[in-house]
Design a protein around this motif. Sequence first.
Motif, PDB file in Angstrom:
ATOM      1  N   PRO A  20      54.123  40.981  36.092  1.00 62.94           N
ATOM      2  CA  PRO A  20      53.479  42.204  35.594  1.00 62.94           C
ATOM      3  C   PRO A  20      52.055  42.312  36.142  1.00 62.94           C
ATOM      4  O   PRO A  20      51.392  41.294  36.378  1.00 62.94           O
ATOM      5  CB  PRO A  20      53.478  42.026  34.081  1.00 62.94           C
ATOM      6  N   ARG A  21      51.630  43.544  36.367  1.00 61.03           N
ATOM      7  CA  ARG A  21      50.266  43.765  36.837  1.00 61.03           C
ATOM      8  C   ARG A  21      49.268  43.350  35.761  1.00 61.03           C
ATOM      9  O   ARG A  21      49.529  43.488  34.569  1.00 61.03           O
ATOM     10  CB  ARG A  21      50.041  45.232  37.173  1.00 61.03           C
ATOM     11  N   VAL A  22      48.128  42.893  36.203  1.00 57.94           N
ATOM     12  CA  VAL A  22      47.044  42.561  35.289  1.00 57.94           C
ATOM     13  C   VAL A  22      46.451  43.885  34.806  1.00 57.94           C
ATOM     14  O   VAL A  22      46.071  44.720  35.627  1.00 57.94           O
ATOM     15  CB  VAL A  22      45.971  41.714  36.012  1.00 57.94           C
ATOM     16  N   PRO A  23      46.396  44.121  33.493  1.00 58.38           N
ATOM     17  CA  PRO A  23      45.921  45.412  33.017  1.00 58.38           C
ATOM     18  C   PRO A  23      44.445  45.684  33.323  1.00 58.38           C
ATOM     19  O   PRO A  23      44.042  46.819  33.499  1.00 58.38           O
ATOM     20  CB  PRO A  23      46.170  45.368  31.511  1.00 58.38           C
ATOM     21  N   ALA A  24      43.644  44.617  33.400  1.00 63.14           N
ATOM     22  CA  ALA A  24      42.217  44.771  33.687  1.00 63.14           C
ATOM     23  C   ALA A  24      41.692  43.463  34.271  1.00 63.14           C
ATOM     24  O   ALA A  24      42.247  42.394  34.013  1.00 63.14           O
ATOM     25  CB  ALA A  24      41.453  45.126  32.422  1.00 63.14           C
ATOM     26  N   LEU A  25      40.641  43.565  35.050  1.00 61.90           N
ATOM     27  CA  LEU A  25      40.050  42.376  35.649  1.00 61.90           C
ATOM     28  C   LEU A  25      38.941  41.767  34.794  1.00 61.90           C
ATOM     29  O   LEU A  25      38.522  40.648  35.059  1.00 61.90           O
ATOM     30  CB  LEU A  25      39.497  42.709  37.039  1.00 61.90           C
ATOM     31  N   ALA A  26      38.484  42.487  33.796  1.00 62.76           N
ATOM     32  CA  ALA A  26      37.424  41.983  32.924  1.00 62.76           C
ATOM     33  C   ALA A  26      37.841  40.650  32.323  1.00 62.76           C
ATOM     34  O   ALA A  26      38.937  40.519  31.777  1.00 62.76           O
ATOM     35  CB  ALA A  26      37.113  42.995  31.828  1.00 62.76           C
ATOM     36  N   GLY A  27      36.975  39.659  32.453  1.00 57.81           N
ATOM     37  CA  GLY A  27      37.245  38.343  31.894  1.00 57.81           C
ATOM     38  C   GLY A  27      38.146  37.464  32.754  1.00 57.81           C
ATOM     39  O   GLY A  27      38.430  36.331  32.393  1.00 57.81           O
ATOM     40  N   ARG A  80      44.830  26.485  39.399  1.00 54.57           N
ATOM     41  CA  ARG A  80      44.096  25.874  38.276  1.00 54.57           C
ATOM     42  C   ARG A  80      42.836  26.661  37.931  1.00 54.57           C
ATOM     43  O   ARG A  80      42.476  26.793  36.765  1.00 54.57           O
ATOM     44  CB  ARG A  80      43.676  24.445  38.628  1.00 54.57           C
ATOM     45  N   GLU A  81      42.149  27.144  38.942  1.00 58.03           N
ATOM     46  CA  GLU A  81      40.817  27.707  38.741  1.00 58.03           C
ATOM     47  C   GLU A  81      40.776  29.219  38.549  1.00 58.03           C
ATOM     48  O   GLU A  81      39.758  29.740  38.084  1.00 58.03           O
ATOM     49  CB  GLU A  81      39.925  27.352  39.940  1.00 58.03           C
ATOM     50  N   CYS A  82      41.843  29.934  38.914  1.00 59.94           N
ATOM     51  CA  CYS A  82      41.771  31.390  38.927  1.00 59.94           C
ATOM     52  C   CYS A  82      42.962  32.027  38.218  1.00 59.94           C
ATOM     53  O   CYS A  82      44.003  31.415  38.054  1.00 59.94           O
ATOM     54  CB  CYS A  82      41.721  31.886  40.373  1.00 59.94           C
ATOM     55  N   ASP A  83      42.764  33.295  37.856  1.00 64.72           N
ATOM     56  CA  ASP A  83      43.808  34.047  37.169  1.00 64.72           C
ATOM     57  C   ASP A  83      44.660  34.843  38.137  1.00 64.72           C
ATOM     58  O   ASP A  83      45.830  35.127  37.845  1.00 64.72           O
ATOM     59  CB  ASP A  83      43.167  35.003  36.149  1.00 64.72           C
ATOM     60  N   LEU A  84      44.101  35.259  39.246  1.00 63.79           N
ATOM     61  CA  LEU A  84      44.858  36.000  40.263  1.00 63.79           C
ATOM     62  C   LEU A  84      44.196  35.794  41.608  1.00 63.79           C
ATOM     63  O   LEU A  84      43.075  35.322  41.705  1.00 63.79           O
ATOM     64  CB  LEU A  84      44.959  37.490  39.912  1.00 63.79           C
ATOM     65  N   VAL A  85      44.942  36.126  42.664  1.00 65.68           N
ATOM     66  CA  VAL A  85      44.443  35.888  44.015  1.00 65.68           C
ATOM     67  C   VAL A  85      44.654  37.126  44.870  1.00 65.68           C
ATOM     68  O   VAL A  85      45.667  37.819  44.749  1.00 65.68           O
ATOM     69  CB  VAL A  85      45.117  34.645  44.659  1.00 65.68           C
ATOM     70  N   ILE A  86      43.673  37.396  45.719  1.00 62.63           N
ATOM     71  CA  ILE A  86      43.791  38.429  46.752  1.00 62.63           C
ATOM     72  C   ILE A  86      43.697  37.695  48.079  1.00 62.63           C
ATOM     73  O   ILE A  86      42.748  36.946  48.331  1.00 62.63           O
ATOM     74  CB  ILE A  86      42.670  39.474  46.632  1.00 62.63           C
ATOM     75  N   GLU A  87      44.692  37.908  48.919  1.00 63.54           N
ATOM     76  CA  GLU A  87      44.757  37.225  50.208  1.00 63.54           C
ATOM     77  C   GLU A  87      44.440  38.228  51.293  1.00 63.54           C
ATOM     78  O   GLU A  87      44.966  39.336  51.300  1.00 63.54           O
ATOM     79  CB  GLU A  87      46.167  36.670  50.396  1.00 63.54           C
ATOM     80  N   ALA A  88      43.578  37.844  52.227  1.00 65.59           N
ATOM     81  CA  ALA A  88      43.165  38.782  53.278  1.00 65.59           C
ATOM     82  C   ALA A  88      43.576  38.282  54.644  1.00 65.59           C
ATOM     83  O   ALA A  88      43.460  37.104  54.946  1.00 65.59           O
ATOM     84  CB  ALA A  88      41.654  38.976  53.255  1.00 65.59           C
ATOM     85  N   LEU A  89      44.068  39.212  55.434  1.00 65.07           N
ATOM     86  CA  LEU A  89      44.290  38.920  56.837  1.00 65.07           C
ATOM     87  C   LEU A  89      43.814  40.117  57.639  1.00 65.07           C
ATOM     88  O   LEU A  89      43.882  41.251  57.186  1.00 65.07           O
ATOM     89  CB  LEU A  89      45.765  38.619  57.127  1.00 65.07           C
TER      90      LEU A  89
END
Length: 91
Positions: A20-27, A80-89
């Motif tokens: 499911p999509r993350v509803p908000a990035l806050a926090g 471990r350290e993050c809630d979501l990731v954005i990968e760039a190429l």
Amino acid sequence: MSTILDPTGELQPAQRERLPRVPALAGKIVALLDISKPRGDVFLDRLEQHLDDGGIEVRRYRKPTFTRIAPADLTFQIARECDLVIEALAD
């Protein structure tokens, strides 16, 4: 159900349901993963600035080379350290 193709030479496509999509990035803590392609860092720099301006915590990571999948220890560290990731190429 979505089909996700793995460019690392899989023999059969993996069938996985989308998360499911993350509803908000806050926090949340957002990982920005640079896969080491030329100019990917330029894109991530701009994205990081945008997220910072919105008060979102960002952590940066970089693969050693774009020619191989991310090392397992890097993948586990991000998980471990993050809630979501954005990968760039980029090129």
